[in-house]
Design a protein around this motif. Structure first.
Motif, PDB file in Angstrom:
ATOM      1  N   SER A  13     -15.390 -28.259  34.696  1.00 46.95           N
ATOM      2  CA  SER A  13     -16.056 -27.299  33.810  1.00 46.95           C
ATOM      3  C   SER A  13     -15.300 -27.160  32.499  1.00 46.95           C
ATOM      4  CB  SER A  13     -16.161 -25.934  34.492  1.00 46.95           C
ATOM      5  OG  SER A  13     -16.947 -26.018  35.649  1.00 46.95           O
ATOM      6  N   ILE A  14     -13.983 -27.104  32.589  1.00 44.88           N
ATOM      7  CA  ILE A  14     -13.172 -27.015  31.372  1.00 44.88           C
ATOM      8  C   ILE A  14     -13.332 -28.280  30.537  1.00 44.88           C
ATOM      9  CG2 ILE A  14     -10.805 -26.935  30.498  1.00 44.88           C
ATOM     10  CD1 ILE A  14     -10.155 -25.070  32.873  1.00 44.88           C
ATOM     11  N   LEU A  15     -13.313 -29.441  31.193  1.00 39.55           N
ATOM     12  CA  LEU A  15     -13.496 -30.703  30.495  1.00 39.55           C
ATOM     13  C   LEU A  15     -14.873 -30.768  29.826  1.00 39.55           C
ATOM     14  CD1 LEU A  15     -12.411 -33.504  29.782  1.00 39.55           C
ATOM     15  CD2 LEU A  15     -13.349 -34.319  31.953  1.00 39.55           C
ATOM     16  N   TYR A  20     -18.266 -30.571  25.005  1.00 40.18           N
ATOM     17  CA  TYR A  20     -19.393 -29.927  24.321  1.00 40.18           C
ATOM     18  C   TYR A  20     -18.947 -29.331  22.990  1.00 40.18           C
ATOM     19  CZ  TYR A  20     -23.221 -26.754  23.304  1.00 40.18           C
ATOM     20  OH  TYR A  20     -24.234 -26.094  22.683  1.00 40.18           O
ATOM     21  N   PHE A  21     -17.808 -28.640  22.982  1.00 41.57           N
ATOM     22  CA  PHE A  21     -17.315 -28.032  21.751  1.00 41.57           C
ATOM     23  C   PHE A  21     -16.966 -29.096  20.722  1.00 41.57           C
ATOM     24  CE2 PHE A  21     -13.824 -26.298  19.154  1.00 41.57           C
ATOM     25  CZ  PHE A  21     -14.520 -25.260  18.553  1.00 41.57           C
ATOM     26  N   SER A  22     -16.401 -30.218  21.161  1.00 42.59           N
ATOM     27  CA  SER A  22     -16.058 -31.297  20.231  1.00 42.59           C
ATOM     28  C   SER A  22     -17.304 -31.881  19.578  1.00 42.59           C
ATOM     29  CB  SER A  22     -15.297 -32.403  20.959  1.00 42.59           C
ATOM     30  OG  SER A  22     -14.086 -31.922  21.469  1.00 42.59           O
ATOM     31  N   VAL A  23     -18.336 -32.111  20.373  1.00 41.82           N
ATOM     32  CA  VAL A  23     -19.583 -32.649  19.829  1.00 41.82           C
ATOM     33  C   VAL A  23     -20.223 -31.638  18.886  1.00 41.82           C
ATOM     34  CG1 VAL A  23     -21.929 -33.381  20.436  1.00 41.82           C
ATOM     35  CG2 VAL A  23     -19.977 -34.208  21.766  1.00 41.82           C
ATOM     36  N   HIS A  27     -20.899 -32.226  14.880  1.00 40.69           N
ATOM     37  CA  HIS A  27     -22.254 -32.072  14.345  1.00 40.69           C
ATOM     38  C   HIS A  27     -22.279 -31.029  13.223  1.00 40.69           C
ATOM     39  CE1 HIS A  27     -26.591 -32.255  14.354  1.00 40.69           C
ATOM     40  NE2 HIS A  27     -26.654 -30.943  14.497  1.00 40.69           N
ATOM     41  N   TRP A  28     -21.573 -29.945  13.404  1.00 41.07           N
ATOM     42  CA  TRP A  28     -21.502 -28.899  12.382  1.00 41.07           C
ATOM     43  C   TRP A  28     -20.854 -29.430  11.108  1.00 41.07           C
ATOM     44  CZ3 TRP A  28     -17.136 -26.534  10.215  1.00 41.07           C
ATOM     45  CH2 TRP A  28     -17.409 -25.432   9.403  1.00 41.07           C
ATOM     46  N   ALA A  29     -19.756 -30.183  11.263  1.00 46.76           N
ATOM     47  CA  ALA A  29     -19.070 -30.741  10.098  1.00 46.76           C
ATOM     48  C   ALA A  29     -19.964 -31.739   9.364  1.00 46.76           C
ATOM     49  CB  ALA A  29     -17.768 -31.398  10.527  1.00 46.76           C
ATOM     50  N   TYR A  30     -20.710 -32.550  10.120  1.00 43.90           N
ATOM     51  CA  TYR A  30     -21.613 -33.514   9.498  1.00 43.90           C
ATOM     52  C   TYR A  30     -22.711 -32.788   8.718  1.00 43.90           C
ATOM     53  CZ  TYR A  30     -25.261 -36.986   8.963  1.00 43.90           C
ATOM     54  OH  TYR A  30     -26.229 -37.792   8.435  1.00 43.90           O
TER      55      TYR A  30
END
Length: 66
Positions: A13-15, A20-23, A27-30
């Motif tokens: 779950s942590i992984l 999910y947060f990395s993706v 996406h937000w930065a893009y």
């Protein structure tokens, strides 16, 4: 050998949360960089149109002898 399912579930779950947060962050930065690029393009188009209209106005004024 006993498998500790609760530990595995917590670790997975942590992984999953990290992935999910990395993706999401990527996406937000893009999207943010794309918005900045779009704004620059809009400014360049506006500047080009303004310059073109000013040149046409100067040509008309020169043609009329003003």
């Amino acid at each position: 050998m006993v498998i500790e399912w609760d530990v595995i579930i917590v670790e997975m779950s942590i992984l999953a949360g990290i992935i999910y947060f990395s993706v999401y962050l990527e996406h937000w930065a893009y999207n943010r960089s794309q918005k900045k690029e779009d704004e620059k393009i809009k400014q360049n188009i506006t500047r080009f149109i303004e310059n073109d209209l000013q040149q046409r106005l100067n040509y008309i004024n020169e043609s009329l002898g003003l």
